[in-house]
Design an enzyme around this catalytic site. Structure first.
Site, mmCIF file in Angstrom:
data_model
loop_
_atom_site.group_PDB
_atom_site.id
_atom_site.type_symbol
_atom_site.label_atom_id
_atom_site.label_comp_id
_atom_site.label_asym_id
_atom_site.label_seq_id
_atom_site.Cartn_x
_atom_site.Cartn_y
_atom_site.Cartn_z
ATOM 1 N N ARG A 109 -0.844 107.101 101.089
ATOM 2 C CA ARG A 109 -1.250 108.464 101.420
ATOM 3 C C ARG A 109 0.013 109.315 101.540
ATOM 4 N NH1 ARG A 109 -2.530 111.581 105.867
ATOM 5 N NH2 ARG A 109 -4.383 112.868 105.644
ATOM 6 N N LYS A 139 5.942 110.857 108.918
ATOM 7 C CA LYS A 139 5.438 110.632 110.281
ATOM 8 C C LYS A 139 6.563 110.678 111.302
ATOM 9 C CE LYS A 139 0.922 109.219 109.598
ATOM 10 N NZ LYS A 139 -0.175 108.274 109.641
HETATM 11 C C1 8Y7 Z 1 -3.473 108.882 108.276
HETATM 12 C C2 8Y7 Z 1 -4.750 109.346 107.926
HETATM 13 C C3 8Y7 Z 1 -3.627 110.932 108.908
HETATM 14 C C4 8Y7 Z 1 -3.144 107.525 107.967
HETATM 15 C C5 8Y7 Z 1 -5.361 107.333 107.028
HETATM 16 C C6 8Y7 Z 1 -0.686 112.414 109.114
HETATM 17 C C7 8Y7 Z 1 -5.989 111.485 108.193
HETATM 18 C C8 8Y7 Z 1 -1.680 112.385 110.173
HETATM 19 N N1 8Y7 Z 1 -2.786 109.896 108.875
HETATM 20 N N2 8Y7 Z 1 -5.685 108.594 107.311
HETATM 21 N N3 8Y7 Z 1 -4.827 110.632 108.345
HETATM 22 N N4 8Y7 Z 1 -4.135 106.799 107.347
HETATM 23 N N5 8Y7 Z 1 -6.257 106.534 106.416
HETATM 24 O O1 8Y7 Z 1 0.496 112.177 109.498
HETATM 25 O O2 8Y7 Z 1 -2.082 107.000 108.263
HETATM 26 O O3 8Y7 Z 1 -0.948 112.687 107.949
HETATM 27 S S1 8Y7 Z 1 -3.332 112.494 109.605
#
Ligand code: 8Y7
Length: 283
Positions: free
Chosen positions: A258, A224
């Site tokens: 994630r 990020k």
């Molecule tokens: C997150 C996310 C993204 C996160 C959850 C990226 C879809 C941006 N970030 N879903 N999604 N938590 N639950 O940097 O932090 O991957 S998209």
């Protein structure tokens, strides 16, 4: 603690691998495209690779939430997501999450066999609560301030920790009202979604506070922009820092991580587990 539809033991932390079917996501956009078209075989290879490297869940996304990303129609999002969900469900032993905020896509995802919905808008779109209530899937409620277009223009909180926690408590309550049982819920503070670098750091430092919600905690820290802002480096060089943040999140109670880099993230979890087992005297 278990997922309902497809059993997943969350008594220890797990990796959620990111499988973006988008041409324009910030890190892996276009990865699954061949000659300008989304390629099902490439998606399967990538999915298999993530599972063999330790992903317990795959998070399949059809629309970029990146600030300024181009919105797409329901039809286009379904065309990207549904065939991949169907193909993975029938071939791989993995929990399938679909990253969407749109009730129509949620419905399509559930009927094609997805086990979980990851909603960065925490079921705030009209009908989203009802669609999930009518299903048995798990759902991740993520905190975001504003929307993906406006969220990074000077976000402000009274207290970011309290505000995020209160928001999640409110969404859990909404779920309860429509009959979505608590065992189906996962919470996420939403790093980078309407947060300055300091907000993100404060949230991560105090991640333990979210344990009071009594739901598994998911964190997305992978590559990020807060990392690039602190280190002043390119995103391609942000893996070591990502892994450092993952270790911190694990120490503070994160249950699901994630990640773009599944193998490396799984290694951090293995080392964390090794230390904790020794600490607890069970080995
Ligand atoms: C997150 C996310 C993204 C996160 C959850 C990226 C879809 C941006 N970030 N879903 N999604 N938590 N639950 O940097 O932090 O991957 S998209």
């Amino acid at each position: 603690m278990y997922f309902l539809e497809k059993r997943l033991d969350l008594s220890y932390p797990r990796v959620m691998g990111i499988l973006n079917t988008t041409p324009d996501s910030f890190f892996d956009g276009g990865n699954l495209y061949k000659n300008g078209k989304l390629d099902l075989d490439l998606a399967l290879i990538r999915a298999e690779d993530m599972v063999s490297n330790g992903a317990a869940i795959l998070d399949i996304g059809g629309e970029s939430t990146r600030p300024g990303a181009k919105p797409i129609s329901n039809e286009e999002e379904m065309d990207r997501v549904v065939p991949i969900v169907e193909s993975i469900v029938s071939r791989l032993d993995v929990v399938i999450s679909v990253d969407t905020s749109k009730p129509k896509i949620m419905e399509a995802a559930v009927s094609s066999g997805a086990h979980m919905i990851n909603d960065v808008k925490a079921l705030s779109e009209p009908q989203a609560l009802e669609v999930i209530a009518a299903s048995k899937v798990n759902v991740c409620l993520m905190h975001m301030l504003g929307n993906p277009i406006t969220m990074q223009t000077s976000p402000e909180y009274k207290s970011v920790n309290k505000d995020v926690k209160q928001f999640l408590i409110g969404r859990i309550e909404k779920c309860k009202q429509v009959g979505i049982s608590r065992e189906r819920l996962i919470v996420d503070p939403g790093f980078g979604f309407g947060k300055t670098v300091d907000h993100n750091l404060e949230l991560l430092g105090n991640l333990r506070d979210l344990a009071a919600l009594d739901c598994p905690i998911l964190v997305g820290l992978s590559r990020k922009s807060m990392i690039n802002k602190i280190l002043k480096r390119d995103i391609l060089e942000s893996l070591p820092a990502t892994l450092g943040l993952v270790a911190i999140a694990l120490e503070r109670g994160a249950n699901l991580i994630r990640a773009h880099d599944v193998r490396e993230t799984a290694d951090v979890i293995s080392m964390w587990l090794a230390v904790n087992r020794v600490e607890n005297g069970s080995e």
